[in-house]
Design an enzyme around this catalytic site. Structure first.
Site, PDB file in Angstrom:
ATOM      1  N   ARG A  83      77.081 -41.871 -56.867  1.00  0.00           N
ATOM      2  CA  ARG A  83      78.467 -41.552 -57.213  1.00  0.00           C
ATOM      3  C   ARG A  83      79.421 -42.681 -56.838  1.00  0.00           C
ATOM      4  O   ARG A  83      79.287 -43.280 -55.769  1.00  0.00           O
ATOM      5  CB  ARG A  83      78.881 -40.267 -56.486  1.00  0.00           C
ATOM      6  CG  ARG A  83      78.103 -39.069 -56.974  1.00  0.00           C
ATOM      7  CD  ARG A  83      78.357 -37.798 -56.176  1.00  0.00           C
ATOM      8  NE  ARG A  83      77.652 -36.673 -56.818  1.00  0.00           N
ATOM      9  CZ  ARG A  83      76.370 -36.388 -56.601  1.00  0.00           C
ATOM     10  NH1 ARG A  83      75.648 -37.097 -55.751  1.00  0.00           N
ATOM     11  NH2 ARG A  83      75.789 -35.378 -57.238  1.00  0.00           N
ATOM     12  N   HIS A 182      64.693 -42.095 -61.725  1.00  0.00           N
ATOM     13  CA  HIS A 182      64.827 -40.699 -61.302  1.00  0.00           C
ATOM     14  C   HIS A 182      63.509 -39.947 -61.494  1.00  0.00           C
ATOM     15  O   HIS A 182      63.496 -38.786 -61.910  1.00  0.00           O
ATOM     16  CB  HIS A 182      65.990 -40.017 -62.012  1.00  0.00           C
ATOM     17  CG  HIS A 182      66.747 -39.100 -61.114  1.00  0.00           C
ATOM     18  ND1 HIS A 182      66.173 -38.014 -60.506  1.00  0.00           N
ATOM     19  CD2 HIS A 182      68.024 -39.150 -60.668  1.00  0.00           C
ATOM     20  CE1 HIS A 182      67.071 -37.403 -59.768  1.00  0.00           C
ATOM     21  NE2 HIS A 182      68.211 -38.081 -59.838  1.00  0.00           N
ATOM     22  N   ASP A 253      69.814 -33.155 -50.885  1.00  0.00           N
ATOM     23  CA  ASP A 253      70.423 -34.003 -51.906  1.00  0.00           C
ATOM     24  C   ASP A 253      71.198 -35.019 -51.077  1.00  0.00           C
ATOM     25  O   ASP A 253      72.410 -34.932 -50.948  1.00  0.00           O
ATOM     26  CB  ASP A 253      71.324 -33.179 -52.828  1.00  0.00           C
ATOM     27  CG  ASP A 253      71.941 -34.037 -53.922  1.00  0.00           C
ATOM     28  OD1 ASP A 253      71.698 -35.259 -53.931  1.00  0.00           O
ATOM     29  OD2 ASP A 253      72.688 -33.485 -54.756  1.00  0.00           O
ATOM     30  N   GLU A 316      65.059 -41.826 -54.849  1.00  0.00           N
ATOM     31  CA  GLU A 316      65.763 -42.823 -55.652  1.00  0.00           C
ATOM     32  C   GLU A 316      66.106 -44.036 -54.787  1.00  0.00           C
ATOM     33  O   GLU A 316      67.030 -43.990 -53.979  1.00  0.00           O
ATOM     34  CB  GLU A 316      67.039 -42.200 -56.227  1.00  0.00           C
ATOM     35  CG  GLU A 316      66.785 -40.916 -57.015  1.00  0.00           C
ATOM     36  CD  GLU A 316      68.012 -40.011 -57.053  1.00  0.00           C
ATOM     37  OE1 GLU A 316      69.104 -40.484 -57.398  1.00  0.00           O
ATOM     38  OE2 GLU A 316      67.879 -38.823 -56.716  1.00  0.00           O
TER      39      GLU A 316
HETATM   40  C1  FUC Z   1      70.629 -36.925 -57.360  1.00  0.00           C
HETATM   41  C2  FUC Z   1      71.756 -36.149 -56.788  1.00  0.00           C
HETATM   42  C3  FUC Z   1      72.637 -35.486 -57.707  1.00  0.00           C
HETATM   43  C4  FUC Z   1      72.088 -35.064 -59.028  1.00  0.00           C
HETATM   44  C5  FUC Z   1      70.886 -35.845 -59.513  1.00  0.00           C
HETATM   45  C6  FUC Z   1      70.056 -35.179 -60.533  1.00  0.00           C
HETATM   46  O1  FUC Z   1      70.906 -38.279 -57.458  1.00  0.00           O
HETATM   47  O2  FUC Z   1      72.484 -36.851 -55.817  1.00  0.00           O
HETATM   48  O3  FUC Z   1      73.307 -34.436 -57.045  1.00  0.00           O
HETATM   49  O4  FUC Z   1      71.903 -33.719 -59.080  1.00  0.00           O
HETATM   50  O5  FUC Z   1      70.107 -36.392 -58.547  1.00  0.00           O
END
Ligand code: FUC
Length: 350
Positions: A83, A182, A253, A316
């Site tokens: 973010r 991701h 999270d 991540e």
């Molecule tokens: C992560 C989280 C977020 C989001 C995403 C799919 O990076 O920080 O909240 O939901 O994944």
């Protein structure tokens, strides 16, 4: 060794193509030309069959279904992961404003970032490894960020069954570059959550976040909290502790400060093992942040694990988020003439 491709469906009137790289041991990875989705990491399951270590689906519809798309399953995320507060940032004294796509903030490259793009594909192979190379040029008209940025994502499968993702970026005007994958892991290969997984992190601190999940700038010690993964820790236990503390997310999270893997001390940032099968992944990343997201309260249908919370977990690797407002976290600026390269590598053990 071989490289194959097959049509995986279509999306936005374009063909989605799945590329599968298979090494000399019969281990394979599959990657899509849409969103750079890492669809499969297939290894022997010990019973004559194979298991996908990743959360994945066998059709594009599951990925782009509006209920599931916010999970970013398997996608390349960018130009920045995480973010950016209020979508605002400065580079060398110039201010930029990009649209918000989560409340007042910008998340995962904005509404039309790298996770929404088709890529051009080439492949290559030699005796040790196979590669699929994804390239695209993303510009302001597409994702509202400054600069035309050429991005190259290279997935490599080697004959030691390891996978490397290289991220290369270059730009014609100052912009941002903090991409990640991701991919969600579930090494169990069965109708199980990740509660039986054991996680170790090369981390002493995690970031304090406000209620919009924006870093406050403070680093909090992991010790004596559910965030302490300095020794192998059962995810189910840590998740239960999080629930006992009534965290609103109902799981992780969160952003861990990790010691980047480098040539001198090539330590993994994370080691994830499924206790029941003994399957294990060591993850190396050259950046100082690791977001651990345990897919809390998610009921995403159509994937290879039953829908439900904790059905898989994302790790991540990235530079700590919101660096424009916290320069002590790093610098994700990309400047003309200074291409940037990042790498994430996984070793697999069974
Ligand atoms: C992560 C989280 C977020 C989001 C995403 C799919 O990076 O920080 O909240 O939901 O994944």
């Amino acid at each position: 060794m071989k490289i194959e491709n097959v049509k995986f469906g279509s999306y936005e009137d374009r063909d989605v193509i799945k590329y599968t790289l298979t090494n000399d041991n019969g281990v394979s990875i599959s990657v899509l030309n849409f969103a750079g989705i890492w669809q499969a990491y297939m290894v022997p399951n010990g019973e004559g069959g194979q298991v996908n270590l990743l959360l994945g689906a066998d059709n594009i519809e599951a990925y782009v279904n509006p209920n599931n798309a916010p999970l970013y399953v398997g996608r390349i995320v960018g130009r920045f992961g995480g973010r950016i507060a209020k979508g605002q940032f400065d580079i060398d004294g110039n201010s930029y404003q990009i649209p918000a796509n989560e409340g007042d903030n910008s998340l995962h490259g904005g509404a039309n970032g790298l996770s929404q793009q088709f890529y051009d594909i080439t492949t290559s192979q030699d005796q040790e490894k196979l590669q699929v190379i994804l390239t695209t040029t993303i510009g302001t008209a597409v994702d509202q960020l400054p600069g035309n940025e050429t991005v190259k994502i290279t997935y490599t499968l080697d004959n030691d069954n390891g996978v490397t993702i290289d991220f290369d970026g270059q730009t014609d005007a100052k912009t941002l570059f903090n991409p990640t994958t991701h991919a969600y892991w579930n090494l169990s290969g069965e109708a199980k959550t990740i509660q039986g997984h054991v996680l170790t992190l090369n981390s002493t601190y995690h970031l304090e976040l406000d209620d919009e999940k924006i870093p406050t700038g403070r680093k909090l010690p992991n010790k004596n909290t559910p965030f302490d993964f300095s020794h192998p820790t059962v995810m189910g236990t840590a998740l239960q502790e999080m629930q006992e503390q009534h965290v609103p997310e109902g799981g992780f999270d969160d952003i861990f400060v990790v010691l980047p893997s480098n040539r001198l001390a090539h330590e993994p940032v994370a080691t994830l093992m499924d206790a029941a099968s003994g399957r294990k992944i060591k993850m190396y990343s050259d950046r100082n942040g690791l977001v651990v997201y345990t897919a809390n309260g998610q009921h995403a249908d159509g994937f290879n694990r039953p829908a439900g919370q904790w059905f898989a977990m994302a790790m991540e690797g990235q530079t700590l988020p919101d660096t424009p407002h916290h320069p002590q976290f790093g610098d994700i600026s990309l400047r003309p003439g200074y291409p940037q390269h990042y790498q994430i590598h996984y070793n697999y053990f069974a």
